[in-house]
Design a protein around this motif. Structure first.
Motif, short mmCIF file in Angstrom:
data_model
loop_
_atom_site.label_atom_id
_atom_site.label_comp_id
_atom_site.label_asym_id
_atom_site.label_seq_id
_atom_site.Cartn_x
_atom_site.Cartn_y
_atom_site.Cartn_z
N SER A 24 12.11 0.90 24.42
CA SER A 24 11.20 1.84 25.05
C SER A 24 9.98 2.11 24.20
O SER A 24 9.10 2.87 24.59
CB SER A 24 11.93 3.17 25.33
N GLN A 50 4.15 1.18 37.17
CA GLN A 50 5.18 2.02 36.54
C GLN A 50 4.74 3.49 36.61
O GLN A 50 4.45 4.10 35.58
CB GLN A 50 5.39 1.59 35.09
N ILE A 53 6.77 6.43 34.36
CA ILE A 53 6.99 6.41 32.91
C ILE A 53 6.12 7.45 32.21
O ILE A 53 4.91 7.51 32.42
CB ILE A 53 6.71 5.01 32.33
N SER A 74 7.98 5.76 24.99
CA SER A 74 8.22 6.39 26.28
C SER A 74 9.39 7.37 26.17
O SER A 74 10.10 7.39 25.18
CB SER A 74 8.50 5.33 27.35
N TRP A 79 13.19 2.83 29.81
CA TRP A 79 11.84 2.49 30.25
C TRP A 79 11.25 1.39 29.36
O TRP A 79 11.48 1.35 28.15
CB TRP A 79 10.94 3.71 30.22
#
Length: 214
Positions: A24, A50, A53, A74, A79
């Motif tokens: 992530s 996305q 996110i 993130s 993610w």
């Protein structure tokens, strides 16, 4: 407009795409260190594919005079953030084989006509509190930026002001801050994730800029 050592121009030194694969967290390395004393301004354009996110942290790596890159994190371990970025400073670098170049009294380049200037599009420090929402990450206190408008294809927002936690009432620690541009409503969003939050976020700066050609 006057450009000199006291009135430098904000230029994008490096730009590119970022994409996390197995984590992530995204780690970006500059092609060469940025030699300014002050850290660079990092602008990102989170991918429209996305929309959910949240970016909870940005850390610039290196040290004054030797900034080597940055790290984006993130808010959820599942993610894999992707998007575009550029790093800008109030300085320049040798980028063109012909044109105009200026140095200050110490011999440091302050202007090169081959360096890409950024174009500021909008800025505000006004936010509206939207209430508490429940995310998979926990309770979140949600705020909307006052600036409204679709991003141009080469437009970004500066992540630096949202790269650390947010103050929370009656807590010794801060809440972590999640930021993203929501393309469905054309607004920058902030989430303060924690057990408590303020209705008044304060006045963090939301700064948008275009980088032509990206």
């Amino acid at each position: 407009m006057q450009i000199d050592s006291d009135n430098p121009r904000l230029c994008a030194l490096y730009s590119g795409n970022y994409s996390a694969t197995s984590s992530s967290t995204v780690v970006v390395s500059f092609p060469a260190p940025i030699r300014t004393t002050e850290p660079p301004c990092i602008f990102i354009r989170n991918s429209p594919s996305q929309p959910d996110i949240l970016y909870r942290e940005m850390t610039i790596t290196g040290s004054p005079g030797n900034w080597t890159g940055f790290r984006l994190e993130s808010g959820n371990v599942t993610w894999r953030p992707t998007g575009k970025w550029f790093a800008a400073v109030f300085a320049s670098r040798s980028a063109a084989s012909w044109g105009l170049r200026m140095w200050d009294e110490a011999g440091v380049i302050i202007y090169d006509s081959g360096s890409t200037p950024i174009i500021f599009t909008k800025a505000t420090n006004s936010w509206s509190y939207q209430g508490m929402v429940q995310l998979a990450l926990g309770n979140a206190y949600y705020y909307l930026c006052a600036a409204v408008g679709a991003l141009a294809s080469d437009e970004y927002f500066m992540i630096n002001p949202f790269s650390r936690g947010l103050m929370a009432p009656n807590q010794a620690l801060t809440n972590w801050c999640g930021a993203r541009f929501n393309y469905s409503i054309n607004r920058l969003q902030i989430y303060s994730v924690g057990t408590t939050g303020w209705s008044d976020l304060g006045q963090p700066g939301a700064v948008f800029a275009r980088l032509p050609g990206t």
